[in-house]
Write an enzyme that holds these catalytic residues in place. Structure first.
Site, PDB file in Angstrom:
ATOM      1  N   ASP A   8       3.404   1.645  -7.562  1.00  0.00           N
ATOM      2  CA  ASP A   8       3.402   0.814  -8.595  1.00  0.00           C
ATOM      3  C   ASP A   8       2.459   1.244  -9.603  1.00  0.00           C
ATOM      4  OD1 ASP A   8       0.820   0.195  -7.689  1.00  0.00           O
ATOM      5  OD2 ASP A   8       1.251  -1.877  -7.244  1.00  0.00           O
ATOM      6  N   HIS A   9       2.123   0.350 -10.688  1.00  0.00           N
ATOM      7  CA  HIS A   9       1.210   0.848 -11.884  1.00  0.00           C
ATOM      8  C   HIS A   9      -0.208   1.120 -11.267  1.00  0.00           C
ATOM      9  CE1 HIS A   9       0.799  -3.652 -10.994  1.00  0.00           C
ATOM     10  NE2 HIS A   9      -0.515  -3.311 -11.812  1.00  0.00           N
ATOM     11  N   CYS A  66       0.840   1.673  -3.165  1.00  0.00           N
ATOM     12  CA  CYS A  66       0.577   0.622  -4.325  1.00  0.00           C
ATOM     13  C   CYS A  66      -1.217   0.691  -3.920  1.00  0.00           C
ATOM     14  CB  CYS A  66       1.194  -0.606  -3.908  1.00  0.00           C
ATOM     15  SG  CYS A  66       1.064  -1.452  -2.309  1.00  0.00           S
ATOM     16  N   GLY A  67      -1.863  -0.563  -4.463  1.00  0.00           N
ATOM     17  CA  GLY A  67      -3.181  -0.661  -4.389  1.00  0.00           C
ATOM     18  C   GLY A  67      -3.644  -0.566  -2.940  1.00  0.00           C
ATOM     19  N   THR A  68      -3.099  -1.474  -2.055  1.00  0.00           N
ATOM     20  CA  THR A  68      -3.397  -1.605  -0.438  1.00  0.00           C
ATOM     21  C   THR A  68      -2.515  -0.794   0.213  1.00  0.00           C
ATOM     22  OG1 THR A  68      -2.109  -3.722  -0.579  1.00  0.00           O
ATOM     23  CG2 THR A  68      -4.705  -3.894  -1.064  1.00  0.00           C
ATOM     24  N   HIS A  99       5.744   8.508  18.261  1.00  0.00           N
ATOM     25  CA  HIS A  99       6.139   7.107  19.024  1.00  0.00           C
ATOM     26  C   HIS A  99       7.149   6.333  18.319  1.00  0.00           C
ATOM     27  CE1 HIS A  99       2.467   7.399  21.861  1.00  0.00           C
ATOM     28  NE2 HIS A  99       3.008   8.663  21.907  1.00  0.00           N
ATOM     29  N   ARG A 110      -6.245   1.923  -3.671  1.00  0.00           N
ATOM     30  CA  ARG A 110      -7.562   1.443  -3.668  1.00  0.00           C
ATOM     31  C   ARG A 110      -8.380   1.408  -2.425  1.00  0.00           C
ATOM     32  NH1 ARG A 110      -5.237  -3.724  -7.459  1.00  0.00           N
ATOM     33  NH2 ARG A 110      -5.617  -2.727  -9.517  1.00  0.00           N
ATOM     34  N   ARG A 133      11.034   7.745  26.366  1.00  0.00           N
ATOM     35  CA  ARG A 133      10.631   6.358  26.689  1.00  0.00           C
ATOM     36  C   ARG A 133      10.566   5.628  25.252  1.00  0.00           C
ATOM     37  NH1 ARG A 133       5.531   9.008  26.429  1.00  0.00           N
ATOM     38  NH2 ARG A 133       3.872   7.666  25.665  1.00  0.00           N
ATOM     39  N   HIS A 134      10.304   6.290  24.168  1.00  0.00           N
ATOM     40  CA  HIS A 134      10.101   5.527  22.969  1.00  0.00           C
ATOM     41  C   HIS A 134      11.474   5.213  22.281  1.00  0.00           C
ATOM     42  CE1 HIS A 134       6.085   6.825  23.100  1.00  0.00           C
ATOM     43  NE2 HIS A 134       6.521   8.060  23.304  1.00  0.00           N
TER      44      HIS A 134
HETATM   45  C1  RB5 Z   1      -1.381  -4.941  -7.791  1.00  0.00           C
HETATM   46  O1  RB5 Z   1      -2.348  -5.441  -8.387  1.00  0.00           O
HETATM   47  C2  RB5 Z   1      -1.443  -4.857  -6.267  1.00  0.00           C
HETATM   48  O2  RB5 Z   1      -1.146  -6.316  -5.850  1.00  0.00           O
HETATM   49  C3  RB5 Z   1      -0.625  -4.132  -5.607  1.00  0.00           C
HETATM   50  O3  RB5 Z   1      -0.732  -2.562  -5.741  1.00  0.00           O
HETATM   51  C4  RB5 Z   1      -0.649  -3.980  -4.145  1.00  0.00           C
HETATM   52  O4  RB5 Z   1      -1.730  -3.750  -3.609  1.00  0.00           O
HETATM   53  C5  RB5 Z   1       0.013  -5.275  -3.206  1.00  0.00           C
HETATM   54  O5  RB5 Z   1       0.005  -5.127  -2.018  1.00  0.00           O
END
Ligand code: RB5
Length: 151
Positions: A8-9, A66-68, A99, A110, A133-134
């Site tokens: 994403d951005h 993405c961010g997270t 696995h 981030r 097994r997996h």
């Molecule tokens: C964008 O602000 C943020 O929500 C996105 O990058 C991500 O972290 C969502 O899970």
């Protein structure tokens, strides 16, 4: 080997560093399904695009950022046949290949520093599925998808 990459951005520059790292170190072709703009871009669009490319065989594996890493991995995991792991360290990345036979990797721009991200990518790209097994559990994941389809 072809790798689909999406973002994403929040993760435009980060994506480019990871893309160049994979191309330089492994010689893999990295196909971009993410945004290259800093304009707000909703992560489900890119998560789904890379996931579709993986299940359609356009690419062998997918990496989404993405961010997270959370939102974009949730989107990817909505696509039947996708097993996308969100990682912030290499151990889970490696074991997710050995696995769980993950076909997509997600991490957060981030959350994970870029050098750690490269280590995660290395662990994930070089991890080999062990089968045995997996496979029973992987088959059970497929069965969940089939049950959901018939609801
Ligand atoms: C964008 O602000 C943020 O929500 C996105 O990058 C991500 O972290 C969502 O899970």
């Amino acid at each position: 080997m072809k790798i689909g990459i999406g973002n994403d951005h929040v993760a435009v520059e980060y994506k480019n560093v990871i893309r160049e790292y994979i191309e330089a170190k492994y010689g893999y072709e990295v196909i971009n399904y993410g945004t290259d703009s800093s304009e707000r871009f909703n992560y489900p669009v890119s998560g789904e695009a890379v996931a579709n490319a993986v299940v359609n065989g356009e690419v062998d594996k997918g990496i989404v950022i993405c961010g997270t890493g959370v939102g974009i991995s949730l989107a990817a995991n909505k696509v039947n046949g996708i097993r996308c792991v969100t990682c912030s360290e290499p151990y889970s990345a490696k074991l997710s290949r050995e696995h769980n036979n993950t076909n997509m990797l997600a991490f957060g721009a981030r959350v994970v520093g870029i050098e750690l991200a490269k280590m995660i990518v290395d662990a994930w790209l070089t991890g080999e599925y062990e089968g045995g097994r997996h496979q029973v559990r992987i088959d059970m994941l497929k069965e969940i998808e089939e049950r959901q389809k018939s609801k």
